[in-house]
Design an enzyme around this catalytic site. Structure first.
Site, PDB file in Angstrom:
ATOM      1  CG  ASN A   9      -1.890   1.195   1.424  1.00 42.19           C
ATOM      2  OD1 ASN A   9      -1.816   2.115   0.472  1.00 42.19           O
ATOM      3  ND2 ASN A   9      -2.184   1.451   2.383  1.00 42.19           N
ATOM      4  CE  LYS A  11      -0.136   3.135   4.787  1.00 43.76           C
ATOM      5  NZ  LYS A  11       0.170   3.243   6.335  1.00 43.76           N
ATOM      6  CG  HIS A  94      -5.450   1.779   5.259  1.00 42.63           C
ATOM      7  ND1 HIS A  94      -5.043   2.625   6.293  1.00 42.63           N
ATOM      8  CD2 HIS A  94      -4.319   0.891   5.343  1.00 42.63           C
ATOM      9  CE1 HIS A  94      -3.815   2.243   6.424  1.00 42.63           C
ATOM     10  NE2 HIS A  94      -3.197   1.333   6.056  1.00 42.63           N
ATOM     11  CD  GLU A  96      -2.576   5.523   6.997  1.00 44.05           C
ATOM     12  OE1 GLU A  96      -2.518   5.487   5.570  1.00 44.05           O
ATOM     13  OE2 GLU A  96      -1.529   4.699   7.543  1.00 44.05           O
ATOM     14  CD  GLU A 166      -3.109  -2.665   7.465  1.00 44.84           C
ATOM     15  OE1 GLU A 166      -2.123  -2.842   6.811  1.00 44.84           O
ATOM     16  OE2 GLU A 166      -3.938  -1.691   7.224  1.00 44.84           O
ATOM     17  N   GLY A 172       3.087   2.350  10.641  1.00 47.39           N
ATOM     18  CA  GLY A 172       3.785   3.209  10.497  1.00 47.39           C
ATOM     19  C   GLY A 172       4.590   3.830  11.486  1.00 47.39           C
ATOM     20  CB  SER A 212       5.650  -1.953  11.889  1.00 49.09           C
ATOM     21  OG  SER A 212       5.185  -0.564  12.260  1.00 49.09           O
TER      22      SER A 212
END
Ligand code: PGA
Length: 249
Positions: A9, A11, A94, A96, A166, A172, A212
């Site tokens: 991904n 992003k 996701h 985010e 996730e 991240g 990560s």
């Protein structure tokens, strides 16, 4: 059908030149693997990526889509637009998108439905936040994200679903769930699906871990029986790291 998948991904990273450069390096270094390898570049570079990878082993996914067929939704992208450039896989939910763009379970359920109605494959993301894990609520949170996002689907829709667990605290941050934590949650996810549907659906769905994942921990995470691969953020932006993660599977 359950299979090994490593998806990158990207992003909001990589302009067109950088996208081309990374694809070229990745294509040159791609190891022989039985796993499916997917990249999800940003929308503006999606058509170009799909063309570049037309006869490649590497598949392409979108990072998001809108649920409507078309219309007055400024800045949005429809399933039809994705299919028209040969992109038939889409990441939905996701963290985010949930956290920064206010995407709720209800909205995500609509997106999943729209993608499936268009015969697309969905990589559905979910996972708990740090406070939720600290409070011991992680199983409850994951169960409700699955229920609200997916459990209205008919059984046969599940062949077009890939799950990506996730934990938000691991995305991240450099902090990874331990392989044991990942395995524990993935087993819980299969149990939850068994209760809502049946064992064969639970056994057949691919469940990726994300958060990560890097060359140094991929091997251990992927060795867990209920982990079928990874959704990779930061480490997917460097060909060597992404290739090492693919090799780990
Ligand atoms: P990360 O991102 O690998 O950079 O933690 C994973 C993701 O957001 O899918």
């Amino acid at each position: 059908m359950r299979s090994k998948i490593v998806a990158g991904n990207w992003k909001m990273n990589k302009n067109l030149n950088e996208t081309k450069a990374l694809l070229e390096e990745l294509s040159g270094k791609l190891p022989k693997t039985e796993a499916e390898v997917i990249v999800a570049p940003t929308f503006v570079n999606l058509a170009d990526t799909a063309r570049t990878l037309e006869s490649s082993e590497i598949k392409v996914a979108a990072q998001n889509m809108h649920f409507a067929k078309s219309g007055a939704y400024t800045g949005e992208i429809s399933a039809d637009m994705l299919l028209n450039i040969n992109v038939d896989t889409v990441i939905i939910g996701h963290s985010e998108r949930r956290a920064y763009f206010g995407e709720t379970d209800d909205l995500l359920a609509k997106k999943v439905k729209a993608a499936l109605e268009n015969n697309m494959r969905v990589i559905f993301c979910f996972g708990e936040e740090l406070e939720e894990r600290k409070a011991g609520n992680h199983f409850k949170v994951v169960e409700s994200q699955l229920k609200n996002g997916l459990f209205d689907l008919p059984a046969d829709a599940w062949q077009h679903i890939v799950l990506a667990y996730e934990p938000v605290w691991a995305i991240g941050t450099g902090e990874t769930a331990s392989p044991e934590q990942a395995q524990e949650m993935h087993a819980f996810i299969r149990k939850t699906i068994t209760e809502a549907y049946n064992t064969s659906i639970a056994d057949e769905v691919s469940i990726l871990y994300g958060g990560s994942v890097k060359p140094s921990n991929a091997n251990e995470i992927f060795s867990k029986p209920d982990v079928d691969g990874g959704l990779i953020g930061g480490a997917a932006l460097k060909a060597d790291d992404f290739v090492a993660i693919i090799e780990a599977i």
